[in-house]
Design a protein around this motif. Structure first.
Motif, PDB file in Angstrom:
ATOM      1  N   LEU A  19       0.834  -1.212   0.000  1.00  0.00           N
ATOM      2  CA  LEU A  19       0.000   0.000   0.000  1.00  0.00           C
ATOM      3  C   LEU A  19       0.869   1.262   0.000  1.00  0.00           C
ATOM      4  N   GLU A  20       1.955   1.226   0.719  1.00  0.00           N
ATOM      5  CA  GLU A  20       2.885   2.347   0.784  1.00  0.00           C
ATOM      6  C   GLU A  20       3.582   2.567  -0.563  1.00  0.00           C
ATOM      7  N   LEU A  21       4.103   1.492  -1.128  1.00  0.00           N
ATOM      8  CA  LEU A  21       4.854   1.598  -2.378  1.00  0.00           C
ATOM      9  C   LEU A  21       3.975   2.015  -3.559  1.00  0.00           C
ATOM     10  N   LYS A  22       2.721   1.632  -3.528  1.00  0.00           N
ATOM     11  CA  LYS A  22       1.812   2.040  -4.608  1.00  0.00           C
ATOM     12  C   LYS A  22       1.739   3.559  -4.715  1.00  0.00           C
ATOM     13  N   VAL A  23       1.896   4.232  -3.594  1.00  0.00           N
ATOM     14  CA  VAL A  23       1.815   5.687  -3.563  1.00  0.00           C
ATOM     15  C   VAL A  23       3.184   6.331  -3.773  1.00  0.00           C
ATOM     16  N   ASP A  24       4.213   5.737  -3.193  1.00  0.00           N
ATOM     17  CA  ASP A  24       5.525   6.382  -3.127  1.00  0.00           C
ATOM     18  C   ASP A  24       6.517   5.986  -4.216  1.00  0.00           C
ATOM     19  N   ASN A  25       6.237   4.920  -4.953  1.00  0.00           N
ATOM     20  CA  ASN A  25       7.227   4.420  -5.900  1.00  0.00           C
ATOM     21  C   ASN A  25       6.574   4.172  -7.261  1.00  0.00           C
ATOM     22  N   GLU A  26       6.958   4.963  -8.226  1.00  0.00           N
ATOM     23  CA  GLU A  26       6.344   4.890  -9.557  1.00  0.00           C
ATOM     24  C   GLU A  26       6.598   3.535 -10.237  1.00  0.00           C
ATOM     25  N   TYR A  27       7.802   3.016 -10.098  1.00  0.00           N
ATOM     26  CA  TYR A  27       8.118   1.716 -10.695  1.00  0.00           C
ATOM     27  C   TYR A  27       7.219   0.625 -10.107  1.00  0.00           C
ATOM     28  N   PHE A  28       7.103   0.605  -8.788  1.00  0.00           N
ATOM     29  CA  PHE A  28       6.253  -0.396  -8.145  1.00  0.00           C
ATOM     30  C   PHE A  28       4.790  -0.205  -8.544  1.00  0.00           C
ATOM     31  N   LYS A  29       4.343   1.035  -8.609  1.00  0.00           N
ATOM     32  CA  LYS A  29       2.957   1.306  -9.002  1.00  0.00           C
ATOM     33  C   LYS A  29       2.674   0.733 -10.392  1.00  0.00           C
ATOM     34  N   ASN A  30       3.632   0.880 -11.309  1.00  0.00           N
ATOM     35  CA  ASN A  30       3.459   0.324 -12.653  1.00  0.00           C
ATOM     36  C   ASN A  30       3.395  -1.203 -12.620  1.00  0.00           C
ATOM     37  N   LEU A  31       4.274  -1.816 -11.821  1.00  0.00           N
ATOM     38  CA  LEU A  31       4.222  -3.273 -11.663  1.00  0.00           C
ATOM     39  C   LEU A  31       2.869  -3.708 -11.093  1.00  0.00           C
ATOM     40  N   PHE A  32       2.463  -3.022 -10.043  1.00  0.00           N
ATOM     41  CA  PHE A  32       1.203  -3.341  -9.386  1.00  0.00           C
ATOM     42  C   PHE A  32       0.030  -3.220 -10.365  1.00  0.00           C
ATOM     43  N   ASP A  33      -0.028  -2.113 -11.088  1.00  0.00           N
ATOM     44  CA  ASP A  33      -1.120  -1.896 -12.040  1.00  0.00           C
ATOM     45  C   ASP A  33      -1.129  -2.944 -13.148  1.00  0.00           C
ATOM     46  N   SER A  34       0.051  -3.298 -13.639  1.00  0.00           N
ATOM     47  CA  SER A  34       0.137  -4.333 -14.679  1.00  0.00           C
ATOM     48  C   SER A  34      -0.372  -5.670 -14.157  1.00  0.00           C
ATOM     49  N   TYR A  35       0.049  -6.011 -12.947  1.00  0.00           N
ATOM     50  CA  TYR A  35      -0.398  -7.262 -12.336  1.00  0.00           C
ATOM     51  C   TYR A  35      -1.914  -7.240 -12.143  1.00  0.00           C
ATOM     52  N   ASP A  36      -2.429  -6.154 -11.623  1.00  0.00           N
ATOM     53  CA  ASP A  36      -3.857  -6.035 -11.349  1.00  0.00           C
ATOM     54  C   ASP A  36      -4.686  -6.158 -12.634  1.00  0.00           C
ATOM     55  N   GLU A  37      -4.255  -5.486 -13.678  1.00  0.00           N
ATOM     56  CA  GLU A  37      -4.959  -5.561 -14.970  1.00  0.00           C
ATOM     57  C   GLU A  37      -4.927  -6.990 -15.528  1.00  0.00           C
ATOM     58  N   LEU A  38      -3.775  -7.605 -15.452  1.00  0.00           N
ATOM     59  CA  LEU A  38      -3.622  -8.969 -15.949  1.00  0.00           C
ATOM     60  C   LEU A  38      -4.476  -9.944 -15.140  1.00  0.00           C
ATOM     61  N   ASP A  39      -4.467  -9.788 -13.834  1.00  0.00           N
ATOM     62  CA  ASP A  39      -5.273 -10.639 -12.969  1.00  0.00           C
ATOM     63  C   ASP A  39      -6.757 -10.489 -13.300  1.00  0.00           C
ATOM     64  N   HIS A  40      -7.184  -9.260 -13.539  1.00  0.00           N
ATOM     65  CA  HIS A  40      -8.587  -9.011 -13.896  1.00  0.00           C
ATOM     66  C   HIS A  40      -8.927  -9.645 -15.252  1.00  0.00           C
ATOM     67  N   GLU A  41      -8.027  -9.552 -16.197  1.00  0.00           N
ATOM     68  CA  GLU A  41      -8.250 -10.165 -17.512  1.00  0.00           C
ATOM     69  C   GLU A  41      -8.381 -11.688 -17.388  1.00  0.00           C
ATOM     70  N   ILE A  42      -7.512 -12.298 -16.607  1.00  0.00           N
ATOM     71  CA  ILE A  42      -7.567 -13.748 -16.390  1.00  0.00           C
ATOM     72  C   ILE A  42      -8.884 -14.124 -15.720  1.00  0.00           C
ATOM     73  N   TYR A  43      -9.283 -13.343 -14.741  1.00  0.00           N
ATOM     74  CA  TYR A  43     -10.551 -13.605 -14.044  1.00  0.00           C
ATOM     75  C   TYR A  43     -11.737 -13.552 -15.019  1.00  0.00           C
ATOM     76  N   ARG A  44     -11.751 -12.556 -15.888  1.00  0.00           N
ATOM     77  CA  ARG A  44     -12.851 -12.441 -16.869  1.00  0.00           C
ATOM     78  C   ARG A  44     -12.891 -13.670 -17.782  1.00  0.00           C
ATOM     79  N   ILE A  45     -11.733 -14.152 -18.194  1.00  0.00           N
ATOM     80  CA  ILE A  45     -11.686 -15.322 -19.073  1.00  0.00           C
ATOM     81  C   ILE A  45     -12.142 -16.565 -18.312  1.00  0.00           C
TER      82      ILE A  45
END
Length: 78
Positions: A19-45
């Protein structure tokens, strides 16, 4: 059982750090967002909301696993 795999559940020992890194670290936020989007796509399938071949879903799962590994390493090292 079909379910999402949020990072805070995958790595409960790092929940606060995530939760901290999502706000404070741009690199981590990008990783997190990519993972979240991918996880959502897999869930939809998996829930049959979006059609895809077995090969496609397997490739997406592998990609999610690689992202998860990268995120875990980042969490350990920072």
């Amino acid at each position: 059982m079909i379910r999402k795999h949020p990072l805070t559940e995958e790595f409960p020992e790092f929940e606060e750090k995530i939760l901290e890194l999502k706000v404070d670290n741009e690199y981590f936020k990008n990783l997190f967002d990519s993972y979240d989007e991918l996880d959502h796509e897999i869930y939809r399938i998996e829930s049959d909301s979006e059609p895809a071949s077995d090969e496609t879903i397997n490739q997406l799962r592998i990609k999610r696993l690689h992202l998860k590994d990268e995120i875990y390493q980042f969490l350990k090292d920072n």
